[in-house]
Design a protein around this motif. Structure first.
Motif, PDB file in Angstrom:
ATOM      1  N   ALA A 346       0.649  -0.838   0.106  1.00 59.99           N
ATOM      2  CA  ALA A 346       0.259   0.172   0.526  1.00 59.99           C
ATOM      3  C   ALA A 346       1.031   1.571   0.807  1.00 59.99           C
ATOM      4  O   ALA A 346       0.222   2.689  -0.769  1.00 59.99           O
ATOM      5  CB  ALA A 346      -0.844   0.430   1.037  1.00 59.99           C
ATOM      6  N   TYR A 347       1.920   1.395   0.494  1.00 65.11           N
ATOM      7  CA  TYR A 347       2.648   2.595   1.054  1.00 65.11           C
ATOM      8  C   TYR A 347       3.098   2.605  -0.274  1.00 65.11           C
ATOM      9  O   TYR A 347       3.977   3.897  -0.917  1.00 65.11           O
ATOM     10  CB  TYR A 347       3.902   2.554   1.695  1.00 65.11           C
ATOM     11  N   LEU A 348       3.883   1.697  -1.364  1.00 63.93           N
ATOM     12  CA  LEU A 348       4.438   1.819  -2.490  1.00 63.93           C
ATOM     13  C   LEU A 348       3.623   2.589  -3.600  1.00 63.93           C
ATOM     14  O   LEU A 348       4.065   3.396  -4.422  1.00 63.93           O
ATOM     15  CB  LEU A 348       4.989   0.364  -3.257  1.00 63.93           C
ATOM     16  N   MET A 349       2.187   2.045  -3.722  1.00 62.67           N
ATOM     17  CA  MET A 349       1.325   3.173  -3.913  1.00 62.67           C
ATOM     18  C   MET A 349       1.335   4.200  -3.717  1.00 62.67           C
ATOM     19  O   MET A 349       0.120   4.815  -4.396  1.00 62.67           O
ATOM     20  CB  MET A 349      -0.007   2.245  -4.480  1.00 62.67           C
ATOM     21  N   SER A 350       1.110   4.597  -2.675  1.00 66.12           N
ATOM     22  CA  SER A 350       0.924   6.341  -1.801  1.00 66.12           C
ATOM     23  C   SER A 350       1.604   6.899  -2.644  1.00 66.12           C
ATOM     24  O   SER A 350       2.461   7.387  -3.366  1.00 66.12           O
ATOM     25  CB  SER A 350       1.430   6.179  -0.247  1.00 66.12           C
ATOM     26  N   LYS A 351       0.774   8.095  -2.314  1.00 69.28           N
ATOM     27  CA  LYS A 351       1.342   9.540  -3.196  1.00 69.28           C
ATOM     28  C   LYS A 351       3.048   9.315  -2.888  1.00 69.28           C
ATOM     29  O   LYS A 351       3.834  10.164  -3.279  1.00 69.28           O
ATOM     30  CB  LYS A 351       0.006  11.160  -3.035  1.00 69.28           C
ATOM     31  N   GLU A 352       2.998   9.787  -1.890  1.00 71.39           N
ATOM     32  CA  GLU A 352       4.272   9.838  -0.765  1.00 71.39           C
ATOM     33  C   GLU A 352       5.309   9.311  -2.058  1.00 71.39           C
ATOM     34  O   GLU A 352       6.202   9.644  -2.509  1.00 71.39           O
ATOM     35  CB  GLU A 352       5.478   9.696   0.254  1.00 71.39           C
ATOM     36  N   ALA A 353       5.333   7.723  -1.487  1.00 73.13           N
ATOM     37  CA  ALA A 353       6.293   6.529  -2.705  1.00 73.13           C
ATOM     38  C   ALA A 353       6.248   7.136  -4.341  1.00 73.13           C
ATOM     39  O   ALA A 353       7.080   7.322  -4.711  1.00 73.13           O
ATOM     40  CB  ALA A 353       5.235   5.725  -2.128  1.00 73.13           C
ATOM     41  N   GLN A 354       5.209   7.454  -4.917  1.00 73.49           N
ATOM     42  CA  GLN A 354       5.237   7.805  -6.587  1.00 73.49           C
ATOM     43  C   GLN A 354       5.680   8.662  -6.698  1.00 73.49           C
ATOM     44  O   GLN A 354       7.018   8.958  -7.403  1.00 73.49           O
ATOM     45  CB  GLN A 354       3.393   7.867  -6.933  1.00 73.49           C
ATOM     46  N   THR A 355       5.742   9.535  -5.593  1.00 68.36           N
ATOM     47  CA  THR A 355       6.585  11.014  -5.308  1.00 68.36           C
ATOM     48  C   THR A 355       7.793  10.616  -5.821  1.00 68.36           C
ATOM     49  O   THR A 355       8.815  11.710  -5.920  1.00 68.36           O
ATOM     50  CB  THR A 355       6.002  12.329  -4.751  1.00 68.36           C
ATOM     51  N   ILE A 356       8.155  10.102  -4.478  1.00 73.22           N
ATOM     52  CA  ILE A 356       9.614   9.928  -4.264  1.00 73.22           C
ATOM     53  C   ILE A 356      10.211   9.162  -5.689  1.00 73.22           C
ATOM     54  O   ILE A 356      10.956   9.569  -6.471  1.00 73.22           O
ATOM     55  CB  ILE A 356       9.761   8.731  -3.522  1.00 73.22           C
ATOM     56  N   TRP A 364       4.891   7.941 -13.758  1.00 72.39           N
ATOM     57  CA  TRP A 364       3.336   7.822 -12.320  1.00 72.39           C
ATOM     58  C   TRP A 364       2.301   6.542 -13.156  1.00 72.39           C
ATOM     59  O   TRP A 364       2.112   6.300 -13.543  1.00 72.39           O
ATOM     60  CB  TRP A 364       3.071   8.948 -11.756  1.00 72.39           C
ATOM     61  N   SER A 365       1.194   6.205 -12.285  1.00 74.86           N
ATOM     62  CA  SER A 365      -0.423   6.332 -12.461  1.00 74.86           C
ATOM     63  C   SER A 365      -1.206   6.811 -11.649  1.00 74.86           C
ATOM     64  O   SER A 365      -2.031   6.992 -12.428  1.00 74.86           O
ATOM     65  CB  SER A 365       0.302   4.886 -11.799  1.00 74.86           C
ATOM     66  N   ARG A 366      -0.831   7.167 -10.163  1.00 75.39           N
ATOM     67  CA  ARG A 366      -1.525   7.662  -9.534  1.00 75.39           C
ATOM     68  C   ARG A 366      -1.950   9.595 -10.126  1.00 75.39           C
ATOM     69  O   ARG A 366      -1.182   9.811 -11.047  1.00 75.39           O
ATOM     70  CB  ARG A 366      -1.458   8.219  -8.352  1.00 75.39           C
ATOM     71  N   THR A 367      -3.297  10.075 -10.293  1.00 76.08           N
ATOM     72  CA  THR A 367      -3.585  10.836 -11.246  1.00 76.08           C
ATOM     73  C   THR A 367      -3.694  12.018 -10.371  1.00 76.08           C
ATOM     74  O   THR A 367      -4.130  13.551 -11.019  1.00 76.08           O
ATOM     75  CB  THR A 367      -4.639  11.174 -11.738  1.00 76.08           C
ATOM     76  N   ASP A 368      -3.495  12.090  -9.173  1.00 77.57           N
ATOM     77  CA  ASP A 368      -3.488  13.181  -8.182  1.00 77.57           C
ATOM     78  C   ASP A 368      -2.362  13.255  -7.445  1.00 77.57           C
ATOM     79  O   ASP A 368      -2.041  13.816  -6.779  1.00 77.57           O
ATOM     80  CB  ASP A 368      -5.154  12.677  -7.193  1.00 77.57           C
ATOM     81  N   LEU A 369      -1.334  13.348  -8.158  1.00 76.84           N
ATOM     82  CA  LEU A 369       0.214  14.205  -7.501  1.00 76.84           C
ATOM     83  C   LEU A 369      -0.009  15.689  -7.652  1.00 76.84           C
ATOM     84  O   LEU A 369      -0.934  16.249  -8.845  1.00 76.84           O
ATOM     85  CB  LEU A 369       1.618  12.860  -8.836  1.00 76.84           C
TER      86      LEU A 369
END
Length: 446
Positions: A346-356, A364-369
């Motif tokens: 779950a952490y690897l897919m978090s905004k924090e991890a995706q930003t890192i 990226w994959s999240r659309t809310d960065l």
């Protein structure tokens, strides 16, 4: 009799109460307890990933930040040869020793699921963890759906790669051109930009399944309105339509008649294509977010504008689909320390991890960065942060026959590009007939 009715009434009441609290759900859901705080969890997590030293700075930072949240969870990363990841996963699971988490190209994660159902169903976790549910909701639906097998969600798109077209800005201004809005305009612009030592439009043209003539056909067919250019999700072959024939005719025309593509196009995979682009020899061509930084030091530099693949004709009834694909992240179905594994997953897919991860992948994959901060004012990168209205998946990797069929399409289109005497319509028909025969041989088609 009265006692029996009372007992039955109490039993029914108990069943309804359990159902109301979600305790009579499927076995998969029952296996997932209410999530603990990562700080409460102890365990060990192994991660396999198909990348190398380039990821090291991000992995170090990920580990440091996660350790603050979960001091009792030990994480071990193991890099894998990308070409061998699929085979190694299959071998590991056949011996009962697969990794807890795997990250890599979706095609390389699929076989272990097909043969061993190696990966966990993530649906129960979505239902019971609000933060994780919000993560999944922030992923592009078209890519998320490529991980659905019936009611099972066996993985997530960890990186989504979308493509557009670039046009050399200075070249376009020199010929007083504009961003093309259909293929006639694209061809006209490319023709004006073509001269000795430079070509208006660079495309893939090689055989094979990676950045090949078949992939170029998929990009073009998608823009012409085909949501599934090669096969649909049910295994039906889709490249034998009148529209597909028209796409083949355009590919033929660009290379043999208009001569706006390099003579070496039939040999172009990503290697030849990128060499030509970075040498400053291409006016138009495919571009992804990962190219923007890599091209900066080359002759093309920052002299390009990114825009969507235009429709074949103005007023096209179907959308001009833009092709996208993804790298996935999956979680083992039967890990030794399930709570620890899910916490890190779950952490690897978090905004924090995706930003890192962003600086080492520019993907990226999240659309809310926070894309404004991540990309600054780089318009070429910002293009990829804005989801287009319609996407077509490049790969149907959940279909066993997919790569074999794509290989056939690529082979025949490559032969067409290599021979000016070829007939585009016959090329498509011959490829289709061979694909039908291959389907009968190996199955996996509909």
């Amino acid at each position: 009799m009265k006692r029996i009715c009372v007992v039955l009434f109490l039993a029914m009441t108990l069943v309804l109460a359990l159902a109301a609290h979600g305790l009579t759900s499927t076995p998969a859901l029952a296996q997932v307890s209410k999530p603990k705080s990562p700080a409460e969890i102890k365990g060990k997590v192994t991660v396999w990933y198909d990348s190398g030293a380039a990821w090291n700075p991000a992995i170090t930072k990920i580990n440091e930040e996660f350790k603050k949240k979960a001091p009792n969870i030990q994480v071990e990363w193991a890099t894998q040869d990308a070409a061998q990841l699929s085979a190694k996963l299959v071998a590991a699971f056949s011996a009962g020793a697969g990794p807890d988490i795997a990250m890599g190209a979706q095609a390389r994660l699929t076989t272990a699921e097909q043969q061993y159902e190696a990966w966990a169903d993530l649906t129960p976790y979505i239902q019971q963890d609000r933060e994780f549910a919000a993560t999944v909701a922030a992923l592009p639906e078209s890519q998320l759906n490529t991980y659905r097998k019936g009611s099972k969600l066996w993985g997530l798109p960890e990186v989504v790669q979308t493509v557009g077209l670039f046009v050399r800005k200075s070249w376009m201004l020199e010929v007083r051109g504009d961003i093309p809005t259909d293929w006639a305009e694209l061809t006209d612009l490319a023709r004006k930009m073509t001269k000795t030592g430079q070509f208006g439009y660079c495309i893939f043209g090689a055989p094979g399944v990676t950045n090949s003539a078949g992939v170029q056909f998929a990009y073009s067919s998608a823009a012409a309105g085909a949501e599934y250019p090669i096969m649909d999700p049910f295994g039906k072959l889709t490249f034998n339509s009148p529209r597909a024939i028209e796409v083949a005719k355009w590919l033929y025309r660009w290379h043999h008649r208009d001569k706006i593509t390099p003579p070496a196009t039939p040999t172009f995979t990503h290697a030849g294509f990128y060499e030509a682009v970075q040498a400053g020899a291409c006016g138009l061509g495919r571009v992804g977010a990962w190219n923007v930084g890599a091209w900066k030091a080359s002759k093309i530099g920052e002299d390009f504008v990114v825009f969507p693949y235009p429709p074949m004709v103005k007023g096209q009834k179907e959308p001009n689909y833009q092709v996208a694909w993804n790298n996935g992240i999956v979680m083992q179905a039967k890990p030794k320390d399930p709570e620890a594994v899910f916490a890190f997953f779950a952490y690897l897919m978090s905004k924090e991890a995706q930003t890192i991860f962003f600086p080492v992948r520019t993907s990226w994959s999240r659309t809310d960065l926070d894309f404004g901060t991540l990309m600054g004012n780089n318009e070429r990168l910002l293009y990829f942060s804005k989801l287009q209205k319609h996407y077509a998946p490049e790969q149907m990797v959940v279909l066993p026959a997919w790569l074999s069929i794509l290989d056939i399409v690529s082979k025949h289109l490559n032969a067409m590009l290599a021979d000016p005497r070829s007939d585009p319509e016959k090329t498509v028909k011959t490829a289709y007939d061979e694909a039908v025969a291959k389907c009968k041989e190996i199955g996996g088609c509909n």
